[in-house]
Design a protein around this motif. Structure first.
Motif, PDB file in Angstrom:
ATOM      1  N   PHE A 214      23.351 -17.833  23.593  1.00 23.68           N
ATOM      2  CA  PHE A 214      22.931 -16.724  22.737  1.00 23.68           C
ATOM      3  C   PHE A 214      22.737 -15.442  23.533  1.00 23.68           C
ATOM      4  O   PHE A 214      23.192 -14.366  23.111  1.00 23.68           O
ATOM      5  CB  PHE A 214      21.641 -17.085  22.000  1.00 23.68           C
TER       6      PHE A 214
ATOM      7  N   GLN B 230      24.716 -12.345  22.214  1.00 23.12           N
ATOM      8  CA  GLN B 230      23.867 -11.837  21.129  1.00 23.12           C
ATOM      9  C   GLN B 230      24.349 -10.499  20.558  1.00 23.12           C
ATOM     10  O   GLN B 230      24.087 -10.203  19.387  1.00 23.12           O
ATOM     11  CB  GLN B 230      22.417 -11.708  21.600  1.00 23.12           C
TER      12      GLN B 230
ATOM     13  N   ALA C 208      19.594 -18.891  19.288  1.00 26.03           N
ATOM     14  CA  ALA C 208      18.943 -17.697  18.744  1.00 26.03           C
ATOM     15  C   ALA C 208      17.546 -18.031  18.216  1.00 26.03           C
ATOM     16  O   ALA C 208      16.591 -17.267  18.418  1.00 26.03           O
ATOM     17  CB  ALA C 208      19.796 -17.093  17.624  1.00 26.03           C
TER      18      ALA C 208
ATOM     19  N   LEU D 272      28.331 -11.447  18.338  1.00 30.42           N
ATOM     20  CA  LEU D 272      28.404 -12.734  17.650  1.00 30.42           C
ATOM     21  C   LEU D 272      29.694 -12.884  16.850  1.00 30.42           C
ATOM     22  O   LEU D 272      30.295 -13.967  16.824  1.00 30.42           O
ATOM     23  CB  LEU D 272      27.181 -12.910  16.745  1.00 30.42           C
TER      24      LEU D 272
END
Length: 252
Positions: free
Chosen positions: A191, A195, A162, A198
């Motif tokens: 990620f 994303q 991230a 999470l």
């Protein structure tokens, strides 16, 4: 700027260091450090050894210290806190020093403490860390995951990804120009895959499952949030981190 990611402290090079080294322990040590400093803690001092923590902290008045000890995800008997960021409210930590020892995160910090600049990162302060890097432009950056007792962890790697992804987006350069090892490409890919989920990823992670068995659902929810803190813990002296405030515009 060149980024390297090391999944565990054991994988970091021993004969050299980076201009800036970043410790990551999303579940939960670095999330707790960010939260404590944001809530007004005077500093966070890290230890790998519980007995050394008790000895050093004894020099502080009892109303100016908090002893936080965690092993295997659970609070150590006789300590004020375990390793939950949700314990770190302004009412409990403001003006006090947090003396902390955890299973993995404090080892990661001690592994990199010789670097000229040492930071602590989590998902909750991702943007603040990125802004610090852009402002200060270190030539080499290491991101070191705490892992779990020497093993890879999903949550630390997705956090490193991230940071790398956001840095690449804001610098406007190809990821290949930033990446100094293959782990950077892999972490960014992780990620981008997760994303928008999470918290779900944390439920798949081995340490996430371990914490869920200890009924720490609220901790996982909190630690899975992106960009909710402008605080960057930075090492002031060996093993002691204080708050560096970055001017981040947080989402509404």
């Amino acid at each position: 700027m060149k980024l390297s990611i090391f999944h565990t402290p054991e994988l970091t090079p021993q004969q050299t260091t980076a201009d800036c080294a970043i410790a990551i322990d999303v579940l939960r040590a670095t999330s707790t450090m960010v939260t404590a400093l944001a809530a007004g803690a005077e500093a966070v001092q890290v230890f790998s050894d519980l007995d050394q923590l008790l000895q050093v902290s004894e020099a502080w008045a009892s109303d100016k210290r908090i002893r936080a000890g965690e092993r295997g995800g659970a609070q150590v008997e006789g300590f004020d806190f375990g390793n939950s960021p949700l314990d770190c409210t302004p009412e409990r930590v403001a003006g006090k020093r947090l003396f902390i020892s955890t299973t993995n995160g404090t080892r990661a910090l001690q592994c990199i403490q010789a670097a000229p600049t040492v930071l602590a990162a989590a998902l909750i302060n991702r943007q603040a860390v990125v802004d610090y890097l852009i402002e200060h432009q270190p030539k080499t950056v290491w991101m070191v995951g705490s892992g779990w007792e020497g093993s890879f962890s999903l949550e630390d790697t997705v956090c490193a990804g991230a940071i790398a992804h956001q840095l690449q987006q804001q610098l406007g350069c190809p990821l290949s120009d930033l990446a100094a090892n293959d782990e950077v490409i892999a972490a960014v890919s992780l990620f981008l895959q997760w994303q928008d989920a999470l918290l779900e990823l944390f439920h798949h992670a081995s340490h996430g499952k371990r914490l869920l068995r200890l009924n720490t659902h609220a901790d996982l929810n909190y630690c899975s949030q992106l960009d909710i803190s402008t605080t960057v813990p930075i090492q002031r002296e060996t093993g002691v981190l204080v708050a560096e405030q970055c001017l981040v515009k947080l989402p509404a």
